[in-house]
Write an enzyme that holds these catalytic residues in place. Structure first.
Site, PDB file in Angstrom:
ATOM      1  N   SER A  34       0.823  -1.208   0.000  1.00 53.87           N
ATOM      2  CA  SER A  34       0.000   0.000   0.000  1.00 53.87           C
ATOM      3  C   SER A  34       0.860   1.262   0.000  1.00 53.87           C
ATOM      4  CB  SER A  34      -0.897   0.012   1.241  1.00 53.87           C
ATOM      5  OG  SER A  34      -1.556   1.258   1.358  1.00 53.87           O
TER       6      SER A  34
ATOM      7  N   HIS B  13     -13.093  -3.263  -0.124  1.00 55.50           N
ATOM      8  CA  HIS B  13     -12.187  -2.690   0.874  1.00 55.50           C
ATOM      9  C   HIS B  13     -12.390  -3.367   2.230  1.00 55.50           C
ATOM     10  CE1 HIS B  13      -9.355   0.680   0.337  1.00 55.50           C
ATOM     11  NE2 HIS B  13      -9.262   0.621   1.649  1.00 55.50           N
TER      12      HIS B  13
ATOM     13  N   ASP C 293     -10.985 -10.195  -3.113  1.00 50.66           N
ATOM     14  CA  ASP C 293     -10.637 -10.238  -1.693  1.00 50.66           C
ATOM     15  C   ASP C 293     -11.858  -9.840  -0.879  1.00 50.66           C
ATOM     16  OD1 ASP C 293     -10.768  -7.439  -1.404  1.00 50.66           O
ATOM     17  OD2 ASP C 293      -8.606  -7.173  -1.356  1.00 50.66           O
TER      18      ASP C 293
HETATM   19  C1  LIG Z   1      -6.113  -2.085   8.450  1.00 53.56           C
HETATM   20  C2  LIG Z   1      -6.404  -2.146   6.987  1.00 53.56           C
HETATM   21  C3  LIG Z   1      -5.799  -1.237   6.130  1.00 53.56           C
HETATM   22  C4  LIG Z   1      -6.060  -1.272   4.759  1.00 53.56           C
HETATM   23  N1  LIG Z   1      -5.430  -0.381   3.949  1.00 53.56           N
HETATM   24  C5  LIG Z   1      -5.621  -0.454   2.615  1.00 53.56           C
HETATM   25  C6  LIG Z   1      -4.899   0.398   1.736  1.00 53.56           C
HETATM   26  O1  LIG Z   1      -4.097   1.219   2.167  1.00 53.56           O
HETATM   27  N2  LIG Z   1      -5.128   0.268   0.406  1.00 53.56           N
HETATM   28  C7  LIG Z   1      -6.008  -0.655  -0.085  1.00 53.56           C
HETATM   29  O2  LIG Z   1      -6.175  -0.763  -1.290  1.00 53.56           O
HETATM   30  N3  LIG Z   1      -6.708  -1.466   0.728  1.00 53.56           N
HETATM   31  C8  LIG Z   1      -6.533  -1.394   2.053  1.00 53.56           C
HETATM   32  N4  LIG Z   1      -7.233  -2.229   2.871  1.00 53.56           N
HETATM   33  C9  LIG Z   1      -8.193  -3.183   2.278  1.00 53.56           C
HETATM   34  C10 LIG Z   1      -7.463  -4.460   1.913  1.00 53.56           C
HETATM   35  O3  LIG Z   1      -6.548  -4.217   0.863  1.00 53.56           O
HETATM   36  C11 LIG Z   1      -8.408  -5.561   1.433  1.00 53.56           C
HETATM   37  O4  LIG Z   1      -9.172  -5.095   0.342  1.00 53.56           O
HETATM   38  C12 LIG Z   1      -9.347  -6.071   2.507  1.00 53.56           C
HETATM   39  O5  LIG Z   1      -8.755  -6.001   3.791  1.00 53.56           O
HETATM   40  C13 LIG Z   1      -9.710  -7.515   2.199  1.00 53.56           C
HETATM   41  O6  LIG Z   1     -10.630  -7.997   3.116  1.00 53.56           O
HETATM   42  P1  LIG Z   1     -10.254  -8.941   4.360  1.00 53.56           P
HETATM   43  O7  LIG Z   1      -9.583  -8.056   5.356  1.00 53.56           O
HETATM   44  O8  LIG Z   1     -11.603  -9.431   4.807  1.00 53.56           O
HETATM   45  O9  LIG Z   1      -9.349 -10.055   3.864  1.00 53.56           O
HETATM   46  C14 LIG Z   1      -6.969  -2.227   4.233  1.00 53.56           C
HETATM   47  C15 LIG Z   1      -7.561  -3.156   5.094  1.00 53.56           C
HETATM   48  C16 LIG Z   1      -7.294  -3.130   6.460  1.00 53.56           C
HETATM   49  C17 LIG Z   1      -7.954  -4.151   7.359  1.00 53.56           C
END
Ligand SMILES: Cc1cc2nc3c(=O)[nH]c(=O)nc-3n(C[C@H](O)[C@H](O)[C@H](O)COP(=O)(O)O)c2cc1C
Length: 244
Positions: free
Chosen positions: A4, A130, A161
């Site tokens: 990220s 997300h 995801d």
């Molecule tokens: C703490 C946290 C920070 C995240 N930060 C980003 C980010 O900076 N950019 C992004 O594209 N997705 C971000 N995401 C989303 C994840 O990339 C992903 O899409 C999502 O967590 C997938 O779902 P899951 O947690 O149920 O596996 C974040 C998720 C979490 C939990």
């Protein structure tokens, strides 16, 4: 692995340690020069794709984040910042012109959006909400996957995801047409418990559980996984073994 824009470790340091391919998730920042510089660093460091996050045009109402980070913007005092990560389709064209790397568009939940991504030159798309963290009551990604896969019709890989927690979840996503799955929170849980070994453990659990589920449903290879593995409420077990 996808790094990220907000990662604590630098693009270059992560590349030094990585043993597998890396993609960079680049957020469109207000300062386009800064955004372009980030992409150039990723490209120079050997990252293999730029992931553009299209599902966070504004920050959602993230109650937990607000509780855990007292400095988070409070919406009762501040207007919404529409310009923090302003992604529109024309912004995607801007990204396209800035890098030679393949573009992966992350955050697709709608077949029409998937079509638009392809028209704009996406090399792959990621069905993602997300982690359900940006828009309350958004549907589960697994529910939206079949319609997106149908529209994309094999033109580019479709990843997913959100809510992938067990090997059976991976198997179901592959059965519904996903090329690969991503995880967000599970690796963080492993990291919190046991550091790098914990992350490795999470990946091993998912891999082994997938293999168990493939064995129990008679699928010796990823290519042999299709919708026939699905039962109305889950997965269809079989007495067939790989050896017969
Ligand atoms: C703490 C946290 C920070 C995240 N930060 C980003 C980010 O900076 N950019 C992004 O594209 N997705 C971000 N995401 C989303 C994840 O990339 C992903 O899409 C999502 O967590 C997938 O779902 P899951 O947690 O149920 O596996 C974040 C998720 C979490 C939990």
């Amino acid at each position: 692995m996808i790094l990220s824009t907000f990662a604590h470790e630098s693009i270059e340091d992560v590349k030094k340690e990585a043993t597998e391919p890396l993609w960079h998730a680049t957020y469109l920042l207000k300062d386009r020069g800064e955004c372009k510089a980030i992409m150039q660093r990723a490209e120079a460091a050997g990252y293999e794709a730029i992931v553009i996050v299209i599902d966070t045009p504004v920050m959602g109402a993230r109650d937990r984040e607000r509780r855990s980070q007292p400095k988070t913007v409070l919406f009762q005092y501040h207007p919404i910042d529409y310009y923090r990560f302003p992604v529109t389709w024309s912004d995607v064209e801007w990204y396209r012109a800035q890098t030679k790397l393949p573009l992966v568009l992350k955050g697709v939940m709608d077949p029409d959006d998937a079509e638009q991504c392809l028209q704009l030159g996406a090399s792959a798309i990621i069905v993602s909400n997300h982690g359900g963290r940006n828009l309350d009551t958004t549907p589960a990604t697994i529910e939206m996957l079949p319609a997106v896969v149908e529209r994309v019709a094999g033109r580019v890989p479709v990843l997913i995801d959100g809510g992938i927690r067990r090997g059976t979840d991976v198997l179901k996503a592959l059965a519904l047409g996903a090329t690969a799955v991503g995880i967000g929170r599970p690796y963080l849980y492993g990291l919190a418990v046991e550091g790098a070994d914990g992350v490795k453990g999470v990946v091993n659990i998912l891999r082994n559980e997938l293999e168990m589920a493939m064995a129990s449903t008679g699928r010796p290879t990823i290519a042999s996984i299709n919708r026939s593995v699905l039962a109305p409420q889950g997965l269809r077990p079989t007495a067939r073994t790989w050896a017969t």
